[in-house]
Design a protein around this motif. Structure first.
Motif, PDB file in Angstrom:
ATOM      1  N   ILE A  95       0.859  -1.184   0.000  1.00  0.00           N
ATOM      2  CA  ILE A  95       0.000   0.000   0.000  1.00  0.00           C
ATOM      3  C   ILE A  95       0.897   1.237   0.000  1.00  0.00           C
ATOM      4  O   ILE A  95       1.658   1.443   0.940  1.00  0.00           O
ATOM      5  N   PRO A  96       0.824   2.075  -1.033  1.00  0.00           N
ATOM      6  CA  PRO A  96       1.694   3.258  -1.081  1.00  0.00           C
ATOM      7  C   PRO A  96       1.340   4.269  -0.003  1.00  0.00           C
ATOM      8  O   PRO A  96       0.167   4.495   0.311  1.00  0.00           O
ATOM      9  N   GLY A  97       2.372   4.889   0.557  1.00  0.00           N
ATOM     10  CA  GLY A  97       2.158   5.925   1.556  1.00  0.00           C
ATOM     11  C   GLY A  97       3.318   6.896   1.571  1.00  0.00           C
ATOM     12  O   GLY A  97       4.453   6.542   1.225  1.00  0.00           O
ATOM     13  N   ARG A  98       3.032   8.131   1.944  1.00  0.00           N
ATOM     14  CA  ARG A  98       4.047   9.179   2.016  1.00  0.00           C
ATOM     15  C   ARG A  98       3.959   9.903   3.348  1.00  0.00           C
ATOM     16  O   ARG A  98       2.899   9.964   3.975  1.00  0.00           O
ATOM     17  N   LEU A  99       5.078  10.495   3.748  1.00  0.00           N
ATOM     18  CA  LEU A  99       5.149  11.301   4.956  1.00  0.00           C
ATOM     19  C   LEU A  99       4.759  12.739   4.629  1.00  0.00           C
ATOM     20  O   LEU A  99       5.182  13.283   3.607  1.00  0.00           O
ATOM     21  N   ASP A 172     -16.543  21.377  23.314  1.00  0.00           N
ATOM     22  CA  ASP A 172     -17.033  22.636  23.887  1.00  0.00           C
ATOM     23  C   ASP A 172     -16.763  23.837  22.996  1.00  0.00           C
ATOM     24  O   ASP A 172     -17.007  24.980  23.385  1.00  0.00           O
ATOM     25  N   GLY A 173     -16.237  23.610  21.788  1.00  0.00           N
ATOM     26  CA  GLY A 173     -15.999  24.702  20.864  1.00  0.00           C
ATOM     27  C   GLY A 173     -14.644  25.371  20.997  1.00  0.00           C
ATOM     28  O   GLY A 173     -14.318  26.277  20.236  1.00  0.00           O
ATOM     29  N   THR A 174     -13.826  24.915  21.946  1.00  0.00           N
ATOM     30  CA  THR A 174     -12.510  25.518  22.116  1.00  0.00           C
ATOM     31  C   THR A 174     -11.559  25.013  21.030  1.00  0.00           C
ATOM     32  O   THR A 174     -11.647  23.875  20.576  1.00  0.00           O
ATOM     33  N   ALA A 175     -10.640  25.887  20.621  1.00  0.00           N
ATOM     34  CA  ALA A 175      -9.681  25.526  19.580  1.00  0.00           C
ATOM     35  C   ALA A 175      -8.725  24.456  20.080  1.00  0.00           C
ATOM     36  O   ALA A 175      -8.297  24.478  21.231  1.00  0.00           O
ATOM     37  N   GLN A 176      -8.390  23.491  19.213  1.00  0.00           N
ATOM     38  CA  GLN A 176      -7.462  22.425  19.583  1.00  0.00           C
ATOM     39  C   GLN A 176      -6.182  22.486  18.765  1.00  0.00           C
ATOM     40  O   GLN A 176      -5.100  22.598  19.308  1.00  0.00           O
ATOM     41  N   MET A 177      -6.293  22.359  17.469  1.00  0.00           N
ATOM     42  CA  MET A 177      -5.099  22.355  16.626  1.00  0.00           C
ATOM     43  C   MET A 177      -5.368  23.110  15.335  1.00  0.00           C
ATOM     44  O   MET A 177      -6.437  22.988  14.747  1.00  0.00           O
ATOM     45  N   GLU A 178      -4.391  23.900  14.930  1.00  0.00           N
ATOM     46  CA  GLU A 178      -4.509  24.707  13.731  1.00  0.00           C
ATOM     47  C   GLU A 178      -3.278  24.476  12.855  1.00  0.00           C
ATOM     48  O   GLU A 178      -2.150  24.607  13.324  1.00  0.00           O
ATOM     49  N   PHE A 179      -3.500  24.107  11.600  1.00  0.00           N
ATOM     50  CA  PHE A 179      -2.393  23.881  10.682  1.00  0.00           C
ATOM     51  C   PHE A 179      -1.964  25.206  10.070  1.00  0.00           C
ATOM     52  O   PHE A 179      -2.783  25.940   9.504  1.00  0.00           O
ATOM     53  N   LEU A 180      -0.684  25.522  10.192  1.00  0.00           N
ATOM     54  CA  LEU A 180      -0.167  26.818   9.776  1.00  0.00           C
ATOM     55  C   LEU A 180       0.623  26.764   8.474  1.00  0.00           C
ATOM     56  O   LEU A 180       0.599  27.714   7.691  1.00  0.00           O
ATOM     57  N   HIS A 181       1.352  25.681   8.259  1.00  0.00           N
ATOM     58  CA  HIS A 181       2.234  25.600   7.091  1.00  0.00           C
ATOM     59  C   HIS A 181       2.515  24.142   6.769  1.00  0.00           C
ATOM     60  O   HIS A 181       2.644  23.315   7.672  1.00  0.00           O
ATOM     61  N   GLU A 182       2.571  23.836   5.484  1.00  0.00           N
ATOM     62  CA  GLU A 182       2.920  22.478   5.061  1.00  0.00           C
ATOM     63  C   GLU A 182       4.266  22.501   4.353  1.00  0.00           C
ATOM     64  O   GLU A 182       4.469  23.265   3.413  1.00  0.00           O
ATOM     65  N   HIS A 183       5.181  21.651   4.808  1.00  0.00           N
ATOM     66  CA  HIS A 183       6.517  21.562   4.199  1.00  0.00           C
ATOM     67  C   HIS A 183       6.515  20.679   2.962  1.00  0.00           C
ATOM     68  O   HIS A 183       7.435  20.772   2.144  1.00  0.00           O
ATOM     69  N   GLY A 184       5.513  19.803   2.855  1.00  0.00           N
ATOM     70  CA  GLY A 184       5.424  18.962   1.673  1.00  0.00           C
ATOM     71  C   GLY A 184       5.162  17.503   2.006  1.00  0.00           C
ATOM     72  O   GLY A 184       5.031  17.118   3.169  1.00  0.00           O
ATOM     73  N   GLU A 185       5.064  16.698   0.944  1.00  0.00           N
ATOM     74  CA  GLU A 185       4.915  15.253   1.058  1.00  0.00           C
ATOM     75  C   GLU A 185       6.226  14.613   0.614  1.00  0.00           C
ATOM     76  O   GLU A 185       6.847  15.055  -0.357  1.00  0.00           O
ATOM     77  N   PHE A 186       6.617  13.535   1.310  1.00  0.00           N
ATOM     78  CA  PHE A 186       7.935  12.941   1.083  1.00  0.00           C
ATOM     79  C   PHE A 186       7.822  11.419   1.001  1.00  0.00           C
ATOM     80  O   PHE A 186       7.155  10.795   1.830  1.00  0.00           O
TER      81      PHE A 186
END
Length: 228
Positions: A95-99, A172-186
């Motif tokens: 099964i192909p996969g990338r980081l 409860d509507g509180t923020a948990q995680m926010e993605f800011l920048h993607e370095h890429g797929e490897f």
């Protein structure tokens, strides 16, 4: 399998899919072999998510420490370690996969981990993308159920058809995680990029300057401190 997917199936030093530890892990997770590739990918996701302890403290970022086989021997690791185990397990079954590497803002970080990180932004957070049924879907087999419960997070589910990256908000509507920048797929771990980046962005996390191991501690203990 199209030639373009071959790099996403290759065995590498970090993604050592033929290692006995990886083979044993897959056999235990799939005693019946699985129904199809999607079923196998989903069941392996949950095996990695919940059978391998998530821990950022004490993380071994040496080339050997980041191999899938060593993580399985250790029984735990951070997002990089667990994502590489998942990729090794997937590739062992064809099964192909990338980081995937990203920078994220974690609103649930403890005061102690914030001090080590230097705020609430963690750089080079790892997840994966998996090729199933002719398309790529993202999967994050990182935060196990116990840790999610302690930090008030919903465990992240994956069905092999939709992206599974993280819930931005809690019940409860509180923020948990926010993605800011993607370095890429490897197709393989860009080791020096990650190590140099973590050293530059989070120097206080390392035991020694220029080292490859994070300071000791416990996310479980930190969770208790958050609610004390």
């Amino acid at each position: 399998m199209p030639d373009i997917l071959e790099p996403a199936l290759a065995e590498t030093r970090a993604i050592d899919c033929s290692a006995p530890e990886v083979q044993a892990f897959v056999a235990e997770a799939l005693p019946d072999g699985g129904q199809d590739q999607r079923d196998r990918a989903v069941r392996l996701y949950y095996a990695v998510r919940d059978r391998i302890r998530y821990e950022i403290y004490g993380a071994d970022l040496s080339r050997t420490g980041l191999t899938a086989s060593q993580t399985l021997r250790a029984g735990g690791g951070m997002c990089l370690h667990k994502s590489l185990v998942y990729l090794a397990a997937l590739r062992s079954l064809g099964i192909p996969g990338r980081l995937v590497l990203t920078d994220v803002r974690n609103h649930l970080a403890s005061p102690r981990i914030r001090a080590y990180i230097g705020g609430d932004v963690f750089h080079y957070h790892a997840l994966t993308t998996v090729h199933l049924e002719g398309r790529w879907v993202r999967a994050t087999p990182v935060f196990n159920k116990l840790l999610c419960r302690l930090y008030g997070m919903e465990p992240l589910e994956f069905d092999g058809t939709a992206d599974s990256v993280h819930h931005p908000y809690g019940k409860d509507g509180t923020a948990q995680m926010e993605f800011l920048h993607e370095h890429g797929e490897f197709d393989d771990l860009p080791y020096q990029l990650v190590l140099d980046g973590l050293r530059a962005k989070h120097p206080a996390l390392f035991v020694a300057e220029g080292g490859d191991r994070f300071t000791a501690g416990s996310l479980v203990a930190d969770a208790a401190d958050r609610t004390a």
